[in-house]
Structure formats: C-alpha cells, structure tokens
Scaffold this motif. Structure first.
Motif, mmCIF file in Angstrom:
data_model
loop_
_atom_site.group_PDB
_atom_site.id
_atom_site.type_symbol
_atom_site.label_atom_id
_atom_site.label_comp_id
_atom_site.label_asym_id
_atom_site.label_seq_id
_atom_site.Cartn_x
_atom_site.Cartn_y
_atom_site.Cartn_z
ATOM 1 N N LYS A 34 0.828 -1.202 0.000
ATOM 2 C CA LYS A 34 0.000 0.000 0.000
ATOM 3 C C LYS A 34 0.870 1.264 0.000
ATOM 4 C CE LYS A 34 -3.685 2.197 2.654
ATOM 5 N NZ LYS A 34 -4.470 2.143 3.874
ATOM 6 N N TRP A 35 0.511 2.205 -0.826
ATOM 7 C CA TRP A 35 1.155 3.500 -0.965
ATOM 8 C C TRP A 35 2.658 3.403 -1.258
ATOM 9 C CZ3 TRP A 35 -2.064 7.039 -2.156
ATOM 10 C CH2 TRP A 35 -3.350 7.020 -1.626
ATOM 11 N N PHE A 36 3.037 2.363 -2.012
ATOM 12 C CA PHE A 36 4.435 2.257 -2.459
ATOM 13 C C PHE A 36 4.798 3.507 -3.253
ATOM 14 C CE2 PHE A 36 7.343 1.317 -5.925
ATOM 15 C CZ PHE A 36 8.437 0.843 -5.223
ATOM 16 N N ARG A 37 5.954 4.056 -2.944
ATOM 17 C CA ARG A 37 6.469 5.221 -3.665
ATOM 18 C C ARG A 37 7.957 5.026 -3.906
ATOM 19 N NH1 ARG A 37 4.118 10.001 -3.492
ATOM 20 N NH2 ARG A 37 6.051 11.101 -3.144
ATOM 21 N N VAL A 38 8.411 5.473 -5.066
ATOM 22 C CA VAL A 38 9.840 5.488 -5.373
ATOM 23 C C VAL A 38 10.165 6.844 -5.979
ATOM 24 C CG1 VAL A 38 9.581 4.434 -7.666
ATOM 25 C CG2 VAL A 38 11.765 4.247 -6.468
ATOM 26 N N TYR A 39 11.318 7.363 -5.617
ATOM 27 C CA TYR A 39 11.775 8.631 -6.173
ATOM 28 C C TYR A 39 13.197 8.413 -6.690
ATOM 29 C CZ TYR A 39 12.446 13.591 -6.838
ATOM 30 O OH TYR A 39 12.675 14.807 -7.407
ATOM 31 N N VAL A 40 13.432 8.860 -7.923
ATOM 32 C CA VAL A 40 14.720 8.651 -8.588
ATOM 33 C C VAL A 40 15.256 9.981 -9.079
ATOM 34 C CG1 VAL A 40 15.876 7.523 -10.541
ATOM 35 C CG2 VAL A 40 14.060 6.329 -9.320
ATOM 36 N N ILE A 41 16.553 10.177 -8.954
ATOM 37 C CA ILE A 41 17.227 11.338 -9.529
ATOM 38 C C ILE A 41 18.171 10.820 -10.607
ATOM 39 C CG2 ILE A 41 18.814 13.243 -9.148
ATOM 40 C CD1 ILE A 41 17.852 13.383 -6.283
ATOM 41 N N ASN A 42 18.063 11.407 -11.786
ATOM 42 C CA ASN A 42 18.947 11.076 -12.901
ATOM 43 C C ASN A 42 19.824 12.270 -13.233
ATOM 44 O OD1 ASN A 42 18.036 8.389 -13.580
ATOM 45 N ND2 ASN A 42 16.151 9.352 -14.288
ATOM 46 N N SER A 43 20.991 11.991 -13.780
ATOM 47 C CA SER A 43 21.872 13.048 -14.252
ATOM 48 C C SER A 43 21.324 13.593 -15.573
ATOM 49 C CB SER A 43 23.286 12.501 -14.472
ATOM 50 O OG SER A 43 23.280 11.595 -15.560
ATOM 51 N N VAL A 44 21.893 14.678 -16.047
ATOM 52 C CA VAL A 44 21.505 15.261 -17.333
ATOM 53 C C VAL A 44 21.683 14.232 -18.450
ATOM 54 C CG1 VAL A 44 22.045 17.090 -18.995
ATOM 55 C CG2 VAL A 44 22.100 17.575 -16.550
ATOM 56 N N GLU A 45 22.673 13.375 -18.296
ATOM 57 C CA GLU A 45 22.944 12.338 -19.297
ATOM 58 C C GLU A 45 21.971 11.164 -19.200
ATOM 59 O OE1 GLU A 45 25.378 13.383 -17.057
ATOM 60 O OE2 GLU A 45 26.231 14.872 -18.427
ATOM 61 N N GLY A 46 21.175 11.137 -18.150
ATOM 62 C CA GLY A 46 20.199 10.060 -17.981
ATOM 63 C C GLY A 46 20.651 8.934 -17.072
ATOM 64 N N ASP A 47 21.861 9.041 -16.523
ATOM 65 C CA ASP A 47 22.346 8.022 -15.591
ATOM 66 C C ASP A 47 21.701 8.238 -14.225
ATOM 67 O OD1 ASP A 47 24.095 6.981 -17.545
ATOM 68 O OD2 ASP A 47 25.604 8.503 -17.022
ATOM 69 N N ILE A 48 21.468 7.153 -13.511
ATOM 70 C CA ILE A 48 20.850 7.271 -12.181
ATOM 71 C C ILE A 48 21.877 7.780 -11.173
ATOM 72 C CG2 ILE A 48 21.262 4.849 -11.582
ATOM 73 C CD1 ILE A 48 18.515 4.943 -10.113
ATOM 74 N N ILE A 49 21.483 8.796 -10.420
ATOM 75 C CA ILE A 49 22.317 9.354 -9.362
ATOM 76 C C ILE A 49 21.945 8.722 -8.030
ATOM 77 C CG2 ILE A 49 22.738 11.454 -8.008
ATOM 78 C CD1 ILE A 49 22.536 13.026 -10.645
#
Length: 161
Positions: A34-49
């Motif tokens: 219930k209420w699963f959430r994920v937050y992702v930050i990517n670089s300008v190049e699209g790589d995951i930070i």
C-alpha cells in the motif's frame, strides 16, 4: 523492455554498486504494498544518481513485524500505527555529499499522508545517522539486531503530521 522494467534494472544496477547485491526481487515485492512510492534522480545524461523508496507499514509485513517485536505497546502505538516505512536510500558514490540524499528523502516523503515515518540504519553508519538527524529524525531504539544479521541497527522515526 517497458519503462518500469527499465527503471527496475537501473535501480538494481545502482544498488549493486552501493551495496554489492541485488534489490530486484525485494523491490518487486514491495511495489505491491500500500502506498508504495519510489523517487529517482537522474543526471543530465540520464544516468541514475540515486533513489529512495518506501510504503505504508502494515502488520504482516516482514519488517513491520520485526520492528514491532522490539517496541513496547506505547512505542508501537506512537510509531507503527499509521506509519510510512522508509525502506531504501542509495546515492551513487560519485554523487555523494552534494545534497542528493536530503533531496531523495524529502521528495519521497513530500506527499506521504501517514502520521509517522520509520527506518532502520546500521548503528555505526554515522554519515546516514547524521543525515537523518539533520532532517529531524530521532532514535526510537538503539541496538536492534534483525534476524540472522551480524550488524546492529538503530530504529529511527519522524513525526510527519
């Protein structure tokens, strides 16, 4: 590969770089909570930070039940009733100490409607503990040792409402 599978693979690659093992199966399981959430930050190049994720903590879930066994009834009522469980935070080693950890935590919790949020972190992880403390988290219990684990953890919590 659809967008969700690609995101899962990307998160798993980063997690392996940070913690040296896969998170894929656990993330798939947790995504149904219930209420699963994920937050992702990517670089300008699209790589995951970095990424963070969590969900509403409920009786019958492994970690909820594990934590509840460590708490008194009063602590349980205060912290685990109407609780969001902050499960993971990972930032790529090349992008640490640049504010991404705080951003990942704050953005993940921004729209959470639960009364409290809890997490566990290794007791000797001073960097993580200082980060959480700076964001208003407090210690609920020290010296928590999950089943079959050689490390000692601390249970931290924060009141959201």
């Amino acid at each position: 590969m659809d967008k969700n599978e690609n995101l899962l693979e990307t998160i798993d690659i980063l997690y392996k770089q940070v913690w040296n093992h896969s998170i894929k199966e656990r993330l798939i399981k947790h995504s149904n909570y219930k209420w699963f959430r994920v937050y992702v930050i990517n670089s300008v190049e699209g790589d995951i930070i970095g990424f963070s994720y969590g969900y509403t903590s409920s009786s019958g879930q492994y970690y909820h039940d594990l934590i509840s066994n460590e708490l008194s009834q009063i602590e349980y009522d205060r912290w685990l009733v109407d609780c969001f469980e902050f499960v993971e935070l990972a930032v790529h080693p090349l992008h640490r100490n640049q504010g991404y950890g705080k951003l990942l935590i704050n953005e993940l919790l921004r729209e959470v409607k639960n009364k409290t949020v809890v997490l566990t972190t290794q007791s000797n992880n001073e960097i993580a503990r200082n980060l959480y403390q700076d964001l208003g988290w407090g210690v609920i219990k020290e010296s928590f040792r999950p089943e079959n684990n050689d490390h000692t953890y601390s249970i931290l919590g924060k009141v959201l409402i």
